[in-house]
Design an enzyme around this catalytic site. Structure first.
Site, PDB file in Angstrom:
ATOM      1  N   GLY A 123       0.850  -1.182   0.000  1.00 45.82           N
ATOM      2  CA  GLY A 123       0.000   0.000   0.000  1.00 45.82           C
ATOM      3  C   GLY A 123       0.881   1.225   0.000  1.00 45.82           C
ATOM      4  O   GLY A 123       2.044   1.144   0.397  1.00 45.82           O
ATOM      5  N   CYS A 128       5.348  -6.047   1.798  1.00 48.40           N
ATOM      6  CA  CYS A 128       5.685  -4.625   1.836  1.00 48.40           C
ATOM      7  C   CYS A 128       4.881  -3.888   2.905  1.00 48.40           C
ATOM      8  O   CYS A 128       5.061  -4.164   4.081  1.00 48.40           O
ATOM      9  CB  CYS A 128       5.530  -4.019   0.444  1.00 48.40           C
ATOM     10  N   TYR A 129       3.959  -3.010   2.522  1.00 44.91           N
ATOM     11  CA  TYR A 129       3.149  -2.351   3.554  1.00 44.91           C
ATOM     12  C   TYR A 129       2.483  -3.406   4.443  1.00 44.91           C
ATOM     13  O   TYR A 129       2.371  -3.227   5.654  1.00 44.91           O
ATOM     14  CB  TYR A 129       2.071  -1.460   2.922  1.00 44.91           C
ATOM     15  N   HIS A 170       8.510  -7.552  -3.015  1.00 39.93           N
ATOM     16  CA  HIS A 170       7.274  -8.005  -3.667  1.00 39.93           C
ATOM     17  C   HIS A 170       7.474  -9.349  -4.379  1.00 39.93           C
ATOM     18  O   HIS A 170       7.948  -9.380  -5.510  1.00 39.93           O
ATOM     19  CB  HIS A 170       6.817  -6.960  -4.694  1.00 39.93           C
ATOM     20  N   GLU A 172       5.334 -11.131  -5.761  1.00 39.56           N
ATOM     21  CA  GLU A 172       4.360 -11.346  -6.845  1.00 39.56           C
ATOM     22  C   GLU A 172       4.836 -10.822  -8.193  1.00 39.56           C
ATOM     23  O   GLU A 172       4.295 -11.213  -9.218  1.00 39.56           O
ATOM     24  CB  GLU A 172       3.009 -10.708  -6.472  1.00 39.56           C
ATOM     25  N   SER A 191     -21.292 -12.146 -28.377  1.00 42.35           N
ATOM     26  CA  SER A 191     -20.602 -11.274 -29.327  1.00 42.35           C
ATOM     27  C   SER A 191     -19.565 -12.055 -30.128  1.00 42.35           C
ATOM     28  O   SER A 191     -19.068 -11.589 -31.140  1.00 42.35           O
ATOM     29  CB  SER A 191     -19.890 -10.152 -28.572  1.00 42.35           C
ATOM     30  N   GLY A 192     -19.221 -13.243 -29.627  1.00 42.12           N
ATOM     31  CA  GLY A 192     -18.144 -13.990 -30.270  1.00 42.12           C
ATOM     32  C   GLY A 192     -16.810 -13.702 -29.602  1.00 42.12           C
ATOM     33  O   GLY A 192     -15.809 -14.316 -29.915  1.00 42.12           O
ATOM     34  N   GLY A 193     -16.780 -12.753 -28.658  1.00 34.42           N
ATOM     35  CA  GLY A 193     -15.565 -12.499 -27.883  1.00 34.42           C
ATOM     36  C   GLY A 193     -15.350 -13.640 -26.893  1.00 34.42           C
ATOM     37  O   GLY A 193     -16.241 -14.466 -26.689  1.00 34.42           O
ATOM     38  N   VAL A 194     -14.154 -13.672 -26.286  1.00 37.73           N
ATOM     39  CA  VAL A 194     -13.813 -14.789 -25.405  1.00 37.73           C
ATOM     40  C   VAL A 194     -14.820 -14.938 -24.261  1.00 37.73           C
ATOM     41  O   VAL A 194     -15.327 -16.028 -24.006  1.00 37.73           O
ATOM     42  CB  VAL A 194     -12.410 -14.591 -24.766  1.00 37.73           C
ATOM     43  N   ASP A 195     -15.106 -13.822 -23.576  1.00 37.19           N
ATOM     44  CA  ASP A 195     -15.929 -13.936 -22.372  1.00 37.19           C
ATOM     45  C   ASP A 195     -17.329 -14.443 -22.687  1.00 37.19           C
ATOM     46  O   ASP A 195     -17.812 -15.381 -22.056  1.00 37.19           O
ATOM     47  CB  ASP A 195     -16.000 -12.579 -21.647  1.00 37.19           C
ATOM     48  N   SER A 196     -17.984 -13.824 -23.663  1.00 36.56           N
ATOM     49  CA  SER A 196     -19.358 -14.262 -23.920  1.00 36.56           C
ATOM     50  C   SER A 196     -19.369 -15.667 -24.515  1.00 36.56           C
ATOM     51  O   SER A 196     -20.290 -16.444 -24.265  1.00 36.56           O
ATOM     52  CB  SER A 196     -20.116 -13.258 -24.799  1.00 36.56           C
ATOM     53  N   SER A 197     -18.342 -16.028 -25.270  1.00 34.61           N
ATOM     54  CA  SER A 197     -18.303 -17.383 -25.839  1.00 34.61           C
ATOM     55  C   SER A 197     -18.142 -18.442 -24.749  1.00 34.61           C
ATOM     56  O   SER A 197     -18.792 -19.483 -24.776  1.00 34.61           O
ATOM     57  CB  SER A 197     -17.139 -17.527 -26.825  1.00 34.61           C
ATOM     58  N   LYS A 223      -8.883 -13.238 -16.864  1.00 30.48           N
ATOM     59  CA  LYS A 223      -8.953 -13.512 -18.302  1.00 30.48           C
ATOM     60  C   LYS A 223      -8.258 -14.826 -18.686  1.00 30.48           C
ATOM     61  O   LYS A 223      -8.792 -15.619 -19.461  1.00 30.48           O
ATOM     62  CB  LYS A 223      -8.284 -12.349 -19.056  1.00 30.48           C
TER      63      LYS A 223
END
Ligand code: XMP
Length: 513
Positions: A55, A82-83, A172, A174, A226-232, A369
């Protein structure tokens, strides 16, 4: 099935999502929540471990983010970063120094030495580079703690209280710059928290399918595909869970890439759902005729999309659930899961308010994603859809500069398809984050055979980016560009010149309009 769960308690650090992704990459489910989350809620989560994020504040400031002391009494392992490490020390009675007191501030790559007897460094090299980014530093340790890593300026590069299972790193783990960081997080999850790693997309698919069935029962659901990844991926998941109780409406606005509409149809038409493809190309093109201003194009397409969707939804009548492809970054960004986020934006425009439904379902709302892609693969979705690069809702309309005609759409589709084919043939398709062709409105003189030509200039664009907020142009090898250029001018009529866009974002944007 109840998954093992880790809580990422967010203290305002810039890497909170990154920590969560790393944990998930270790096959451990985690959620990001605000440090303000009530302790009863945290207790009820039945956690395997808690990670305090970094933070920007100093622990002693009046308004610095803090939790109550009860968090230390849950009997749950804690890793402070860290913080987060400073807060752990402060909260348990140790002392934090401001870097102005002594020259202890460190930024960037720093050499660090680890005590590999500590559970979080077990099995690692004794020395490696870590990523530091701190002003304040740990000055005195609370009781029961000891130092398990040191850097040049920092005697407490990492600390532990193994009895309580409390750990802290000033650096960090990560970020990729911390060489053994991924393994350190793994050690915390597996050695300290005792996780087994039960979070995989295969198990998620099974759990989600069961839960969706229970929730939807015999009801009807509607999805805008829509044919995009998420909606597919959402569509595939729902198709498996409820089959013909789902209707998905795919509005083909005629401004998709070459063959794309057919590919989407082929992927879903036989999946057991009610698949409605609306071929609205002519309707969109007639609305766009003569329109050259980019924002007007976007607005017209967004509005027309909603009209078409409404008309189709009305034919179905009342549905119980509207399915949305919201993913976890959207949830985190809009308020750390505090409230149910209802994503009002389809990737083309808003969805109509008055499609009649009872409830919204967001089956991907816990996933990043890359997990959505993995889930798509686990569900057997075609690679073409799983690895589809981002494509703007308004489609090719904003890649045709100036007025749009059916002929220009066809020219661009052909040229863009060649570009994509050659990028894939050069095996660059998963390295370049987004690449496409733009039909400029400029014509210039060329020579072909013995004749003069006066035809369009096509621009190629390729960018590397992680978040699409900033981007660098991709260094596509010249021989690949040469092949693309040769093929396009030979195979696509009315293009006689190719240029490559070498601007970054900012100052340019990724799309041209
Ligand atoms: P820009 O051009 O703003 O694009 O640098 C950033 C990313 O967003 C995509 N993009 C859109 N996506 N609807 C979308 O769903 C849109 O209207 C839209 N406009 C741009 C663009 O392709 C890039 O990935």
């Amino acid at each position: 099935m109840q998954h093992e769960k880790v809580l990422i308690l967010d203290f305002g650090g810039q890497y909170n999502q990154l920590i969560a992704r790393r944990v998930r990459e270790h096959n451990v489910y985690c959620e990001v929540k605000s440090y303000k989350t009530p302790i009863e809620e945290i207790r009820a989560m039945d956690l395997k471990g808690i990670i305090f994020t970094g933070g920007p504040k100093s622990v002693y400031l009046e308004d610095s983010p803090r939790t109550g002391k009860e968090i230390f009494e849950l009997g749950v392992p804690i890793l402070g970063i860290c913080y987060g490490a400073q807060f752990l020390v402060y909260g348990l009675g140790g002392e934090i120094g401001a870097a102005s007191e002594e020259a202890a501030a460190e930024f960037g790559r720093t050499d660090c030495t680890f005590d590999t007897k500590s559970q979080i460094f077990r099995g690692l090299k004794k020395k490696s580079v870590v990523w530091m980014s701190h002003n304040d530093y740990i000055k005195t340790l609370p009781q029961g703690f000891r130092s398990v890593a040191r850097s040049g300026k920092c005697p407490y590069g990492a600390i532990e209280n193994p009895e309580k299972k409390f750990y802290g790193t000033q650096f960090h783990p990560e970020v990729n710059h911390t060489e053994q960081g991924f393994d350190m997080l793994g050690n915390f999850l597996y050695n300290v928290c005792g996780c087994k790693g039960d979070w995989t997309m295969k198990s998620y698919a099974e759990t989600a399918t069961r839960e969706l069935r229970a929730k939807i029962g015999g009801g009807k659901a509607l999805l805008a595909l829509s044919g995009g990844v998420d909606s597919s991926v959402a569509c595939k998941l729902l198709a498996n869970a409820i089959g013909s109780q789902l209707t998905c409406i795919f509005v083909d606005h005629g401004l998709m890439r070459k063959n794309e509409g057919d590919e989407v149809e082929a992927a879903f038409a036989d999946s057991g759902v009610n698949f409605v493809r609306v071929n609205a190309g002519e309707r969109f093109l007639s609305k766009l005729a003569g329109v050259t201003e980019p924002e007007s194009k976007r607005k017209i397409i967004g509005e027309e999309f909603i009209r078409v969707f409404e008309e189709e939804a009305k034919k179905i009548g009342k549905v119980d659930f509207l399915v949305q492809g919201t993913i976890y970054p959207d949830v985190i960004e809009s308020g750390l899961g505090d409230a149910a986020v209802i994503k009002s934006h389809h990737n083309v425009g808003g969805l109509p308010d008055y499609v009649d439904f009872k409830e919204i379902i967001e089956p991907l709302r816990l996933l990043f994603k890359d997990e959505v892609r993995e889930l798509g693969t686990a569900l057997g979705l075609d690679d073409k859809l799983v690895w589809r690069q981002p494509f703007p809702g308004p489609g090719l309309a904003i890649r045709i500069i100036g007025g749009i005609t059916p002929e220009k759409v066809r020219i661009l589709q052909e040229a863009d398809a060649i570009f994509r084919e050659e990028i894939a043939a050069a095996k660059l398709d998963r390295d370049i984050n987004q690449y496409f062709a733009v039909l400029t409105n400029m014509r210039s003189v060329g020579v072909m055979g013995d004749g003069r030509t006066y035809d369009y200039t096509l621009a190629l664009r390729g960018v590397s980016t992680t978040d699409f907020m900033t981007a660098d142009f991709s260094r596509i090898p010249y021989d690949v560009l040469e092949k693309v250029s040769n093929r396009i001018v030979n195979e696509v009529k009315h293009i006689n010149r190719i240029v490559y866009d070498v601007t970054s974002k900012p100052p340019a944007t990724i799309e041209w309009e």
